[in-house]
Design an enzyme around this catalytic site. Structure first.
Site, PDB file in Angstrom:
ATOM      1  CE  LYS A 157      -2.034   3.027   1.967  1.00 38.35           C
ATOM      2  NZ  LYS A 157      -1.920   4.420   1.441  1.00 38.35           N
ATOM      3  CD  GLU A 232      12.359   5.027   9.170  1.00 38.94           C
ATOM      4  OE1 GLU A 232      11.785   5.879   9.900  1.00 38.94           O
ATOM      5  OE2 GLU A 232      12.990   5.321   8.143  1.00 38.94           O
ATOM      6  CB  CYS A 266      12.868   9.365   8.098  1.00 36.90           C
ATOM      7  SG  CYS A 266      13.844   8.218   7.134  1.00 36.90           S
ATOM      8  CD  GLU A 367       9.643  12.951  11.300  1.00 38.82           C
ATOM      9  OE1 GLU A 367       8.555  12.410  11.425  1.00 38.82           O
ATOM     10  OE2 GLU A 367      10.649  12.393  10.838  1.00 38.82           O
TER      11      GLU A 367
HETATM   12  P1  NDP Z   1       1.474   8.838   7.329  1.00 42.23           P
HETATM   13  O1  NDP Z   1       2.137   8.192   8.458  1.00 42.23           O
HETATM   14  O2  NDP Z   1       0.015   9.143   7.469  1.00 42.23           O
HETATM   15  O3  NDP Z   1       1.636   7.993   5.968  1.00 42.23           O
HETATM   16  C1  NDP Z   1       2.486   6.907   5.755  1.00 42.23           C
HETATM   17  C2  NDP Z   1       1.734   5.765   5.082  1.00 42.23           C
HETATM   18  O4  NDP Z   1       0.739   5.264   5.967  1.00 42.23           O
HETATM   19  C3  NDP Z   1       0.992   6.184   3.827  1.00 42.23           C
HETATM   20  O5  NDP Z   1       0.977   5.118   2.898  1.00 42.23           O
HETATM   21  C4  NDP Z   1      -0.400   6.408   4.351  1.00 42.23           C
HETATM   22  O6  NDP Z   1      -1.358   6.353   3.350  1.00 42.23           O
HETATM   23  C5  NDP Z   1      -0.526   5.268   5.324  1.00 42.23           C
HETATM   24  N1  NDP Z   1      -1.562   5.403   6.328  1.00 42.23           N
HETATM   25  C6  NDP Z   1      -2.129   6.527   6.817  1.00 42.23           C
HETATM   26  N2  NDP Z   1      -3.043   6.226   7.766  1.00 42.23           N
HETATM   27  C7  NDP Z   1      -3.059   4.875   7.881  1.00 42.23           C
HETATM   28  C8  NDP Z   1      -3.780   3.957   8.691  1.00 42.23           C
HETATM   29  N3  NDP Z   1      -4.673   4.358   9.590  1.00 42.23           N
HETATM   30  N4  NDP Z   1      -3.541   2.649   8.545  1.00 42.23           N
HETATM   31  C9  NDP Z   1      -2.633   2.209   7.651  1.00 42.23           C
HETATM   32  N5  NDP Z   1      -1.919   3.030   6.853  1.00 42.23           N
HETATM   33  C10 NDP Z   1      -2.117   4.351   6.970  1.00 42.23           C
HETATM   34  O7  NDP Z   1       2.282  10.090   6.963  1.00 42.23           O
HETATM   35  P2  NDP Z   1       1.761  11.517   6.563  1.00 42.23           P
HETATM   36  O8  NDP Z   1       1.756  11.599   5.110  1.00 42.23           O
HETATM   37  O9  NDP Z   1       0.481  11.881   7.261  1.00 42.23           O
HETATM   38  O10 NDP Z   1       2.897  12.377   7.203  1.00 42.23           O
HETATM   39  C11 NDP Z   1       2.794  12.737   8.565  1.00 42.23           C
HETATM   40  C12 NDP Z   1       4.154  12.921   9.124  1.00 42.23           C
HETATM   41  O11 NDP Z   1       4.810  11.661   9.197  1.00 42.23           O
HETATM   42  C13 NDP Z   1       5.101  13.773   8.289  1.00 42.23           C
HETATM   43  O12 NDP Z   1       4.863  15.115   8.448  1.00 42.23           O
HETATM   44  C14 NDP Z   1       6.407  13.315   8.823  1.00 42.23           C
HETATM   45  O13 NDP Z   1       6.677  13.968  10.029  1.00 42.23           O
HETATM   46  C15 NDP Z   1       6.181  11.851   9.070  1.00 42.23           C
HETATM   47  N6  NDP Z   1       6.679  10.989   7.981  1.00 42.23           N
HETATM   48  C16 NDP Z   1       7.729  10.189   8.226  1.00 42.23           C
HETATM   49  C17 NDP Z   1       8.248   9.407   7.230  1.00 42.23           C
HETATM   50  C18 NDP Z   1       9.421   8.535   7.470  1.00 42.23           C
HETATM   51  O14 NDP Z   1      10.167   8.263   6.550  1.00 42.23           O
HETATM   52  N7  NDP Z   1       9.612   8.003   8.649  1.00 42.23           N
HETATM   53  C19 NDP Z   1       7.709   9.431   5.877  1.00 42.23           C
HETATM   54  C20 NDP Z   1       6.543  10.256   5.721  1.00 42.23           C
HETATM   55  C21 NDP Z   1       6.070  11.007   6.743  1.00 42.23           C
HETATM   56  P3  NDP Z   1      -1.868   7.705   2.666  1.00 42.23           P
HETATM   57  O15 NDP Z   1      -0.693   8.528   2.351  1.00 42.23           O
HETATM   58  O16 NDP Z   1      -2.539   7.178   1.483  1.00 42.23           O
HETATM   59  O17 NDP Z   1      -2.764   8.353   3.666  1.00 42.23           O
END
Ligand code: NDP
Length: 472
Positions: A157, A232, A266, A367
Site C-alpha cells: 500500500k 520506521e 526521516c 518532526e
Molecule cells: P502517514 O504516516 O500518514 O503515511 C504513511 C503511510 O501510511 C501512507 O501510505 C499512508 O497512506 C498510510 N496510512 C495513513 N493512515 C493509515 C492507517 N490508519 N492505517 C494504515 N496506513 C495508513 O504520513 P503523513 O503523510 O500523514 O505524514 C505525517 C508525518 O509523518 C510527516 O509530516 C512526517 O513527520 C512523518 N513521515 C515520516 C516518514 C518517514 O520516513 N519516517 C515518511 C513520511 C512522513 P496515505 O498517504 O494514502 O494516507
C-alpha cells in the site's frame, strides 16, 4: 467513486487519475496473498530460484531507469538527479537480497549423539507493506525485496499522494515472473484502506514507514491478532559539530543534511548542535549558502531542491514555523514561501534557519519534515551528548570532530540507530537501518532486514528414540 487525481507538487498539474481500492478490494488483496501463501507454488520455490527473480527485477529496473526517475520526480517534486540515485539504490537493494536468498541460512546445533538439531528460517506468511510519500520507490524496495527473498506473499500500500513508481515496480515484478497472488497492490487513502489491511486476521506481519501517530494506530490495529510489526517512524536527528570539525565538509554536509529533498527525509539533520566557539562563523556560512539554494522544477537540471509534497504538508511546516517564533526562536533566514512567481503554483518553502533554539521548543522536538534547521549551542562534550539524546526519537545523528577518539566516544553514547562520524546521510544495503526509542521497531536493510520477514523454526530429530520412563 470519482478518480483520485495525482498531482505534480511543482505546478499542481494532474499526472494521473487512479481508482482507489474499495474496502472489499483491499480485503480481496489480503485473501489473494493468503491463498498464494497457503496453496500456491511460491513458498516452495528454492532460495536460488527466488534470487533469480530478484535479479530479473533489478535488471528491469535498470532498463526502465529514466522512465521511473521521471515518474518519481513529477510525483514527489524531488530533483531528477535524486530520483536517479534512488533508482540506483533500489537496484542495489534487490541485488543485495538476491545474494542473501541464494544462501542457505540453516544453522545446525550440536546437541550430542543421536540428535540432529537444525534451525531453519521460513517465511512469516502474508505481509502488509505500507510506505510513505518521501521516498516511494526506495522505501517500497526496502520492504518488498527482503519479503520476496524470504518467500512471503504480500499486499503493498503506497501513499495515496505518490503511488506512481510503486505501481510501476509491481508491474516489473510481474514481468519478472512472480506467481499470481504473491504481490498485490492496494491503492487508496491510508485511513480508509489501511485498517482493513492492518487488522485482517489473515495477515501475519505489517511493515510500516511513516509518521509516529500512524505507527501507533497500526500497532493498536495489529494487537488483536498479535501480528508481527516493523515500524520506521522518522526522527529528530542531531548533527553535533565540535569546534575542531573540518569546517568546509561540516558546513557542506550540514546544509545537505537538512535541506536535501526540502527536508522531507526521516534522517534529515534538523538539529544543528554546534560548539559555542564555532557558532557564529558556522551559522553565518550556513545562512549564506541556504539563501543560494536554487529551488525549482525537479526536472530542470539547475534545480537543487524541489517543492514540498503537498499543500497539507506545507501547511504543517508553516504551523511549526509560526509556533517556533511564538516560542522565541530567532529566525535567521527563510520562514516563508519564495517570492519567485515561477514557483507560485508549487508547494515551495524557503530553506529556513532558526537560532537560539532550546531543547524544550516544539520546533526542536517535533518532526516537521520540512526545510527547517534549528541551532543549539554547547560548550562541553557531555552537554552535546545530552542534547543529542534529548529527543523521543532515535533514528540517526552525526558528530563532527578532528579528534577521532572523541568522534567514536560520542558516537558510542548517542542513542540513535545510525551515527555518522564526519559525514551525514550515507546508508548501504548491507548495513541495518532503523530507530531506537520512538523511531520504530525492528530494522530494515542488512541481514536483520531479511530476518524481519522470517520465522526461525527449530527442528529437533532424535535418530535413536528410546523411552524416558519418567512416569514409569
Ligand atoms: P502517514 O504516516 O500518514 O503515511 C504513511 C503511510 O501510511 C501512507 O501510505 C499512508 O497512506 C498510510 N496510512 C495513513 N493512515 C493509515 C492507517 N490508519 N492505517 C494504515 N496506513 C495508513 O504520513 P503523513 O503523510 O500523514 O505524514 C505525517 C508525518 O509523518 C510527516 O509530516 C512526517 O513527520 C512523518 N513521515 C515520516 C516518514 C518517514 O520516513 N519516517 C515518511 C513520511 C512522513 P496515505 O498517504 O494514502 O494516507
Amino acid at each position: 467513486m470519482p478518480k483520485r487525481e495525482i498531482i505534480n507538487p511543482f505546478n499542481q498539474a494532474i499526472i494521473a487519475k487512479l481508482d482507489d481500492a474499495t474496502e472489499e478490494e483491499a480485503r480481496a488483496a489480503v485473501l489473494a496473498a493468503r491463498a498464494a501463501f497457503d496453496a500456491g507454488e511460491w513458498p516452495q520455490w528454492t532460495g536460488p530460484r527466488r534470487a533469480a527473480l530478484l535479479r530479473r527485477v533489478a535488471e528491469l529496473l535498470v532498463r526502465n531507469k529514466s522512465d521511473l526517475a521521471r515518474w518519481e520526480t513529477v510525483d514527489t517534486g524531488k530533483t531528477i538527479v535524486e530520483s536517479e540515485i534512488d533508482i540506483d539504490d533500489v537496484v542495489s537493494v534487490f541485488r543485495y537480497y538476491a545474494g542473501l536468498a541464494e544462501q542457505d541460512h540453516t544453522r545446525t546445533v550440536d546437541v550430542g549423539p543421536n540428535v540432529v538439531s537444525k534451525v531453519v528460517y521460513e517465511p512469516v506468511g502474508v505481509c502488509v507493506l505500507i510506505t510513505p510519500w518521501n521516498y516511494p520507490l526506495l522505501q517500497a524496495s526496502w520492504k518488498i525485496a527482503p519479503a520476496l527473498a524470504a518467500g512471503n506473499t504480500m499486499v503493498v500500500k503506497p501513499s495515496e499522494v505518490t503511488p506512481m513508481t510503486t505501481i510501476k515496480l509491481v508491474e516489473l515484478i510481474e514481468e519478472a515472473g512472480v506467481p499470481a497472488g504473491v504481490v498485490n497492490l492496494v491503492l487508496g487513502a491510508g485511513p480508509e484502506v489501511g485498517p482493513v489491511l492492518t487488522s485482517a486476521p489473515e495477515v501475519d506481519l505489517v511493515s510500516f514507514t511513516g509518521g509516529l501517530s500512524t505507527g501507533q494506530s497500526i500497532m493498536r490495529a495489529a494487537a488483536d491478532t498479535v501480528k508481527k510489526i516493523a515500524l520506521e517512524l522518522g526522527g529528530k536527528n542531531p548533527n553535533i559539530v565540535f569546534a575542531d570539525a573540518p569546517f568546509e565538509a561540516a558546513v557542506d554536509h550540514a546544509l545537505t543534511g537538512v535541506f536535501l529533498h526540502a527536508g522531507q527525509v526521516c534522517s534529515a539533520g534538523t538539529r544543528l548542535i554546534v560548539h559555542a566557539d564555532l557558532h557564529d562563523e558556522f551559522v553565518a556560512e550556513l545562512v549564506r549558502r541556504a539563501e543560494t539554494i536554487q529551488l525549482g522544477n525537479g526536472l530542470a537540471p539547475d534545480s537543487r531542491s524541489g517543492p514540498l509534497v503537498s499543500a497539507e504538508h506545507r501547511a504543517k511546516v508553516e504551523r511549526h514555523v509560526a509556533q517556533a517564533i511564538v516560542e522565541g526562536a530567532t529566525l535567521l533566514t527563510g520562514g516563508r514561501r519564495p517570492d519567485d512567481p515561477n514557483l507560485a503554483a508549487g508547494f515551495f518553502y524557503l530553506p529556513t534557519i532558526f537560532d537560539n533554539c532550546r531543547r524544550d521548543m516544539s520546533i526542536v522536538q517535533e518532526e516537521t519534515f520540512g526545510p527547517i534547521l534549528t541551532v543549539e549551542t554547547f560548550t562541553e562534550e557531555d552537554e552535546a551528548v545530552a542534547l543529542g539524546n534529548d529527543t523521543d526519537y532515535g533514528l540517526a545523528g552525526a558528530v563532527w570532530t578532528a579528534d577521532r577518539e572523541r568522534g567514536r566516544r560520542v558516537a558510542g553514547r548517542l542513542r540513535h540507530g545510525t551515527v555518522w562520524i564526519n559525514d551525514f546521510g550515507p546508508y548501504v544495503p548491507q548495513a541495518e537501518w532503523g530507530g531506537f526509542k520512538r523511531s520504530g521497531i525492528g530494522r530494515e536493510l542488512g541481514p536483520s532486514g531479511l530476518a524481519e520477514y522470517q520465522e526461525a523454526k527449530h527442528v529437533y530429530e532424535n535418530t535413536d528414540p528410546q523411552p524416558e520412563n519418567w512416569f514409569a
